[in-house]
Enzyme design. Structure first.
Site, mmCIF file in Angstrom:
data_model
loop_
_atom_site.group_PDB
_atom_site.id
_atom_site.type_symbol
_atom_site.label_atom_id
_atom_site.label_comp_id
_atom_site.label_asym_id
_atom_site.label_seq_id
_atom_site.Cartn_x
_atom_site.Cartn_y
_atom_site.Cartn_z
ATOM 1 N N CYS A 79 -40.343 -59.309 39.081
ATOM 2 C CA CYS A 79 -39.953 -60.095 37.910
ATOM 3 C C CYS A 79 -38.748 -60.971 38.266
ATOM 4 O O CYS A 79 -38.833 -61.815 39.146
ATOM 5 C CB CYS A 79 -39.703 -59.189 36.712
ATOM 6 S SG CYS A 79 -39.666 -60.100 35.132
ATOM 7 N N HIS A 181 -44.930 -57.162 36.260
ATOM 8 C CA HIS A 181 -44.394 -55.818 36.494
ATOM 9 C C HIS A 181 -45.500 -54.899 37.023
ATOM 10 O O HIS A 181 -46.294 -54.370 36.238
ATOM 11 C CB HIS A 181 -43.827 -55.238 35.193
ATOM 12 C CG HIS A 181 -42.556 -55.877 34.759
ATOM 13 N ND1 HIS A 181 -41.327 -55.472 35.214
ATOM 14 C CD2 HIS A 181 -42.319 -56.907 33.905
ATOM 15 C CE1 HIS A 181 -40.384 -56.214 34.667
ATOM 16 N NE2 HIS A 181 -40.956 -57.099 33.870
ATOM 17 N N GLU A 183 -45.231 -51.901 38.005
ATOM 18 C CA GLU A 183 -44.998 -50.552 37.476
ATOM 19 C C GLU A 183 -45.454 -50.400 36.031
ATOM 20 O O GLU A 183 -45.532 -49.282 35.515
ATOM 21 C CB GLU A 183 -43.513 -50.189 37.618
ATOM 22 C CG GLU A 183 -42.583 -50.783 36.590
ATOM 23 C CD GLU A 183 -42.238 -52.249 36.815
ATOM 24 O OE1 GLU A 183 -41.411 -52.770 36.048
ATOM 25 O OE2 GLU A 183 -42.787 -52.884 37.749
#
Length: 208
Positions: A79, A181, A183
């Site tokens: 990001c 992202h 994750e």
């Protein structure tokens, strides 16, 4: 061992949990020696570019990250962390970045039907096969951003369509960036992190 850079402006814990899930040993640290001894680093980031660069500089981490990159060890920016890899940004005021990948950060055009910030799931289009993209097709990943990386096509390995064609992933040597992202992107995000794991293991083997 992967070090997740701790500079009080990132989603470090969620990245650490994702790395734990794929079996990649990691720690959150701002210690210069630990960073330089790591097999690779992940640079997270949430917030504004100028403040993030200021904090990296205050801690001396900008110099450490450049030294890490020069060593050839793998690095992944996530990001805002991806944007910091570039040469500069126009967010709020002109600010120099780490300069590890050519490019400049610009605000997403605010056009009808395309809200800024861009928040939500968007489809990937793979431009070049790398260890991080080789298992990807047209999957969807999760974004939260108002700015994007304007960089030469040779460094763009994936894009997503929005008010502009957003570089979703960039790469130069062993340095990678993901605007979204991983994750927070479910199984496909884990596959990308597994690709980074592969890069770190390959690099470690070649340096032994």
């Amino acid at each position: 061992m992967i070090v997740i850079i701790d500079y009080d402006t990132g989603n470090t814990k969620s990245i650490s949990k994702a790395l734990d899930f794929i079996g990649l040993q990691n720690k959150i640290s701002s210690n210069h020696a630990e960073i330089l001894q790591a097999d690779g680093v992940i640079l997270p980031g949430v917030g504004a570019f100028p403040e993030a660069m200021q904090e990296l500089g205050r801690r001396g981490l900008d110099v450490t990250l450049k030294e890490m990159a020069e060593s050839g060890k793998p690095m992944l920016g996530v990001c805002l962390g991806m944007q910091l890899l570039l040469e500069s940004s126009d967010e709020h005021l002109f600010t120099k970045g780490l300069g590890l990948i050519p490019g400049h950060v610009e605000k997403l055009p605010d056009e009808p039907g395309f809200a800024v910030p861009h928040m939500g799931w968007n489809q990937l289009e793979i431009k070049r096969s790398t260890p991080l993209t080789k298992k990807l097709g047209g999957e969807y990943v999760y974004y939260v951003h108002s700015y994007y990386a304007n960089c030469p096509n040779e460094y763009i390995i994936a894009t997503s369509g929005y008010s502009v064609e957003v570089p979703s992933m960039i790469n130069k040597g062993n340095i990678y960036g993901a605007q979204f992202h991983p994750e927070k992107s479910g199984q496909i995000g884990l596959e990308i992190l597994k690709g980074f794991k592969e890069v770190t293991e390959s690099c470690k083997s070649s340096q032994q």
